[in-house]
Design a protein around this motif. Sequence first.
Motif, PDB file in Angstrom:
ATOM      1  N   TYR A 286      19.828  -7.187  31.307  1.00 27.68           N
ATOM      2  CA  TYR A 286      20.933  -7.859  29.923  1.00 27.68           C
ATOM      3  C   TYR A 286      19.427  -7.360  28.923  1.00 27.68           C
ATOM      4  O   TYR A 286      19.934  -7.526  27.876  1.00 27.68           O
ATOM      5  N   LYS A 287      18.668  -7.116  29.211  1.00 33.38           N
ATOM      6  CA  LYS A 287      16.971  -6.325  28.288  1.00 33.38           C
ATOM      7  C   LYS A 287      18.197  -5.350  27.822  1.00 33.38           C
ATOM      8  O   LYS A 287      18.662  -4.732  26.422  1.00 33.38           O
ATOM      9  N   VAL A 288      18.259  -4.141  28.382  1.00 29.73           N
ATOM     10  CA  VAL A 288      19.774  -2.850  27.886  1.00 29.73           C
ATOM     11  C   VAL A 288      20.960  -4.131  27.155  1.00 29.73           C
ATOM     12  O   VAL A 288      21.407  -3.326  25.662  1.00 29.73           O
ATOM     13  N   PHE A 289      21.677  -4.635  27.710  1.00 28.90           N
ATOM     14  CA  PHE A 289      22.586  -5.705  26.546  1.00 28.90           C
ATOM     15  C   PHE A 289      22.817  -6.429  25.399  1.00 28.90           C
ATOM     16  O   PHE A 289      22.820  -6.086  24.348  1.00 28.90           O
ATOM     17  N   LYS A 290      21.084  -6.705  25.714  1.00 28.08           N
ATOM     18  CA  LYS A 290      20.142  -7.401  24.301  1.00 28.08           C
ATOM     19  C   LYS A 290      20.394  -6.338  23.371  1.00 28.08           C
ATOM     20  O   LYS A 290      20.476  -5.938  22.118  1.00 28.08           O
TER      21      LYS A 290
END
Length: 404
Positions: A286-290
């Motif tokens: 989720y950090k990558v996509f955020k």
Amino acid sequence: MRIIVQKFGGTSVASPEVRQLVVKKIQKAKEQDLQPVVVVSAMGRKGDSYATDTLIGLVRSANKHTAARELDQVMCCGEMISAAVMTATLQERGIEAVMLTGGQAGIITDANFNHARILKIDSAPILRLLKNGKTPVVCGFQGVTADGELTTLGRGGSDTTASALGGALNAEMIEIYTDVAGIMTADPRLVSNAKILDCISYGEVCQLAHQGAKVIHPRAVEIAMQKNIPLVVKSTFCDEPGTLITNVSKGDSGGTSVTDRIATGVTYLANIAQIKVSTHHTDASYKVFKTMAASNISVDLINVHPGQIMFTVAEELADKAAETLRALGYEVETLYDCAKVSVVGGGMREVPGVMASFVEALSLNDIQILQTVDSHTSISVLVKKSEMQKSVTALHEKFSLAAI
Ligand code: ADP
Ligand code: ASP
Ligand code: MG
């Protein structure tokens, strides 16, 4: 009042000879007691003097990083030149035409320059002209903000203008005139035996357009679908009936339902890059996509595996995406020169074996599949751009689309 919106694309208004064909289409609508509202694109294609790409090239030659606002002012000129020339042509042939810019036609947008959304349309100026027996010729692809700033609606956006006007004016029909005789089973530039579809659902054509079929802008289809106005895509250069886009399936009158076809078309999106990110923590995905969202980079073809995340981005954003992630400590690998190839079909859901046929077609042609993704009505793969045409042709053949 029976209104018809007739939109003519760049190649349909490119020369004096073709503009006479446009006059004929408008005259024909009038003979059928319809009141045409004409929408035009900029004249010609890349390389032609007043085409949108030429105008962009001109201003970018002064500054590669021209601001979005100024780019919009320049791009709007293409449709203005075209509408003025088309109006003059119609007047010369005895039709009382009146040119309107997007703003003069009442099209109000947000201020998202280069990709503006239409917020509302004041239909009064066009209705006034129609009541007085005039034929409005509206500049496609453009609008104006409430503050009077010129905006454009995204490349290919004259189709959106046509649908939005059709909706606001309660038109009987929206006709999209172009250089092909309708929506085809594949881009005829890649597949020589591609077939014209006589009928297609809004849903299928929307998928085809989102997955790269340039023949119509997906937003135009969405707007017509919301208002349930029939859209027809046809050629300026012949009298073929074209493709009818509607919710009514042929099945209702006894034939094969258009929405039951396993495959309706094959399409492609070139200039895509694949990004692979190595991850060591469970919260990494989720950090990558955020991070991508915060950088305004839209991602596609997403696969999340333990230890690795794969996704695709538009090639021009690949370096920005990779640098942003590396700055946060991720290990990133970028594969350039990829293409997404998709088969779309309203009836493929829950039909066993569709994926097997898809993969078989590519494997038998020695095409390496880099990634896959599917939905109820489409299957897509990522392949090397050098294998894009081979993939489109192989899938067109496998799903017997030439015999549709
Ligand atoms: P216009 O300037 O008239 O809007 P476009 O260039 O935007 O024309 O769209 C027409 C082109 O779309 C065709 O020349 C064709 O090469 C391309 N195209 C891509 N996919 C398809 C498809 N499935 N069916 C028909 N045309 C397609
Ligand atoms: N002239 C614009 C473009 O080339 C809009 C259009 O043709 O629909 O993107
Ligand atoms: Mg177009």
